[in-house]
Design an enzyme around this catalytic site. Sequence first.
Site, mmCIF file in Angstrom:
data_model
loop_
_atom_site.group_PDB
_atom_site.id
_atom_site.type_symbol
_atom_site.label_atom_id
_atom_site.label_comp_id
_atom_site.label_asym_id
_atom_site.label_seq_id
_atom_site.Cartn_x
_atom_site.Cartn_y
_atom_site.Cartn_z
ATOM 1 N N TYR A 77 3.346 -0.205 13.834
ATOM 2 C CA TYR A 77 2.825 0.431 12.630
ATOM 3 C C TYR A 77 3.238 -0.353 11.376
ATOM 4 O O TYR A 77 2.419 -0.643 10.506
ATOM 5 C CB TYR A 77 3.329 1.876 12.563
ATOM 6 C CG TYR A 77 2.869 2.617 11.339
ATOM 7 C CD1 TYR A 77 1.581 3.114 11.261
ATOM 8 C CD2 TYR A 77 3.723 2.805 10.249
ATOM 9 C CE1 TYR A 77 1.142 3.784 10.122
ATOM 10 C CE2 TYR A 77 3.294 3.470 9.119
ATOM 11 C CZ TYR A 77 2.010 3.960 9.060
ATOM 12 O OH TYR A 77 1.579 4.616 7.921
ATOM 13 N N PRO A 124 1.827 5.062 0.265
ATOM 14 C CA PRO A 124 2.443 6.398 0.163
ATOM 15 C C PRO A 124 3.834 6.400 0.782
ATOM 16 O O PRO A 124 4.104 5.671 1.735
ATOM 17 C CB PRO A 124 1.513 7.287 0.999
ATOM 18 C CG PRO A 124 0.316 6.455 1.357
ATOM 19 C CD PRO A 124 0.749 5.029 1.266
ATOM 20 N N ASP A 159 -16.035 4.974 14.466
ATOM 21 C CA ASP A 159 -14.795 4.452 15.061
ATOM 22 C C ASP A 159 -14.514 3.119 14.378
ATOM 23 O O ASP A 159 -15.256 2.150 14.571
ATOM 24 C CB ASP A 159 -14.985 4.265 16.574
ATOM 25 C CG ASP A 159 -13.735 3.694 17.235
ATOM 26 O OD1 ASP A 159 -12.763 3.349 16.523
ATOM 27 O OD2 ASP A 159 -13.738 3.583 18.478
HETATM 28 N N1 LIG Z 1 1.430 10.831 6.021
HETATM 29 C C1 LIG Z 1 2.305 9.870 5.693
HETATM 30 O O1 LIG Z 1 3.510 10.079 5.583
HETATM 31 C C2 LIG Z 1 1.816 8.461 5.440
HETATM 32 C C3 LIG Z 1 2.688 7.589 4.776
HETATM 33 C C4 LIG Z 1 2.259 6.299 4.525
HETATM 34 C C5 LIG Z 1 0.989 5.903 4.904
HETATM 35 N N2 LIG Z 1 0.171 6.775 5.560
HETATM 36 C C6 LIG Z 1 -1.156 6.301 5.947
HETATM 37 O O2 LIG Z 1 -2.142 7.125 5.343
HETATM 38 C C7 LIG Z 1 -3.263 7.243 6.203
HETATM 39 C C8 LIG Z 1 -3.543 8.710 6.483
HETATM 40 O O3 LIG Z 1 -2.351 9.309 6.973
HETATM 41 P P1 LIG Z 1 -2.355 10.781 7.585
HETATM 42 O O4 LIG Z 1 -0.976 11.297 7.460
HETATM 43 O O5 LIG Z 1 -3.481 11.574 7.039
HETATM 44 O O6 LIG Z 1 -2.635 10.397 9.132
HETATM 45 P P2 LIG Z 1 -3.256 11.248 10.333
HETATM 46 O O7 LIG Z 1 -2.797 10.608 11.595
HETATM 47 O O8 LIG Z 1 -3.013 12.707 10.149
HETATM 48 O O9 LIG Z 1 -4.836 11.034 10.170
HETATM 49 C C9 LIG Z 1 -5.465 9.843 10.540
HETATM 50 C C10 LIG Z 1 -6.965 10.065 10.596
HETATM 51 O O10 LIG Z 1 -7.562 8.822 11.001
HETATM 52 C C11 LIG Z 1 -8.512 9.108 12.023
HETATM 53 N N3 LIG Z 1 -8.667 7.954 12.899
HETATM 54 C C12 LIG Z 1 -7.756 7.441 13.762
HETATM 55 N N4 LIG Z 1 -8.285 6.406 14.420
HETATM 56 C C13 LIG Z 1 -9.565 6.265 13.957
HETATM 57 C C14 LIG Z 1 -10.616 5.384 14.267
HETATM 58 N N5 LIG Z 1 -10.495 4.426 15.212
HETATM 59 N N6 LIG Z 1 -11.789 5.498 13.591
HETATM 60 C C15 LIG Z 1 -11.940 6.459 12.656
HETATM 61 N N7 LIG Z 1 -10.977 7.350 12.331
HETATM 62 C C16 LIG Z 1 -9.809 7.248 12.988
HETATM 63 C C17 LIG Z 1 -7.921 10.301 12.780
HETATM 64 O O11 LIG Z 1 -8.924 10.961 13.557
HETATM 65 C C18 LIG Z 1 -7.372 11.121 11.631
HETATM 66 O O12 LIG Z 1 -8.359 11.963 11.081
HETATM 67 C C19 LIG Z 1 -2.938 6.441 7.461
HETATM 68 O O13 LIG Z 1 -3.453 5.137 7.347
HETATM 69 C C20 LIG Z 1 -1.421 6.398 7.440
HETATM 70 O O14 LIG Z 1 -0.918 5.286 8.125
HETATM 71 C C21 LIG Z 1 0.555 8.046 5.827
#
Ligand SMILES: NC(=O)c1ccc[n+]([C@@H]2O[C@H](COP(=O)([O-])OP(=O)(O)OC[C@H]3O[C@@H](n4cnc5c(N)ncnc54)[C@H](O)[C@@H]3O)[C@@H](O)[C@H]2O)c1
Length: 264
Positions: free
Chosen positions: A170, A200, A75
């Site tokens: 966020y 991204p 976590d």
């Molecule tokens: N998908 C997009 O469009 C996008 C765009 C820009 C940035 N991002 C960033 O990229 C990263 C991944 O995005 P995603 O789309 O895969 O998000 P997602 O929400 O699908 O996955 C997030 C992951 O982080 C884990 N997580 C959450 N809280 C946690 C904690 N306290 N400890 C450990 N793990 C934890 C969740 O269990 C999950 O597996 C994130 O930081 C997100 O902000 C995503």
Amino acid sequence: MNATDRNSQNLVFPSLSGRVAIVTGAGQGIGRVFAKAFAKSGAIPVIAERNMKNAESVAQEIVADGRQAVAIETDVADPTSIQRMVAAVDARFGRIDVLVNNAGLFSTLEMRSFDQIPLEEWERVLRVNVTGPFLCACAVLPAMKRAKWGRIVNIASAAVPLGRPNYLHYIASKSALQGMTYSMARELGPDGIAVNSLLPGATFTEIERKTVTPQQKERIIGMQCIPRAETPEDLVGTVLFLSSDATGFLTGQSIVVDGGATHR
Ligand SMILES: NC(=O)c1ccc[n+]([C@@H]2O[C@H](COP(=O)([O-])OP(=O)(O)OC[C@H]3O[C@@H](n4cnc5c(N)ncnc54)[C@H](O)[C@@H]3O)[C@@H](O)[C@H]2O)c1
């Protein structure tokens, strides 16, 4: 094989073979694809994830493909949990080369005007998305400083320069992460540790989310120079590059990978 797969398979970088790469939040979405890409490039991904069922499943996928991976329940909001994970990695491999601060509260967030965000949700997002990367970076430093080599890649967001409305916590968190990147890079340059941000664009994974409606998706694609939906595979080349020897003199930078939707 589609164009995206072909591109990610033909990437050539200085080898990541044998490197140990902690990818937080790698149980699904972007992190899952990153973990698989590190494994494919010869590195050993550590899937540091709160959801252990997902983490184990990603590790099994990688192992079934004949490669190495480790899943450790973590976590990132809890310093004790991070210390335990980092100690286990160091004890097992004797090195930590790469930290990808990818875990974040993202796909579960609801869009709301900022005056409707409950204080506890605001604080939780900052705790996971800002304090988490800070704590993880602190925890890996001893191993990286010992080796005089390290790469920290902070996954921020191209939504920051766009100032996307309706999830202010966020945007604030990812903006803070970018600022942290600049300062950390200055503090860690003398130790051979490069720190960069990857931003991204709207990236479509296997996870449904409420933050992008189908209409918004079309609008975003319309803004891009490359008019198709972004996938996690589109980010792989950049994250591997930022984790490699190729970036020994590239630090404190933000790289936007959004199909050309924005220009900095
Ligand atoms: N998908 C997009 O469009 C996008 C765009 C820009 C940035 N991002 C960033 O990229 C990263 C991944 O995005 P995603 O789309 O895969 O998000 P997602 O929400 O699908 O996955 C997030 C992951 O982080 C884990 N997580 C959450 N809280 C946690 C904690 N306290 N400890 C450990 N793990 C934890 C969740 O269990 C999950 O597996 C994130 O930081 C997100 O902000 C995503």
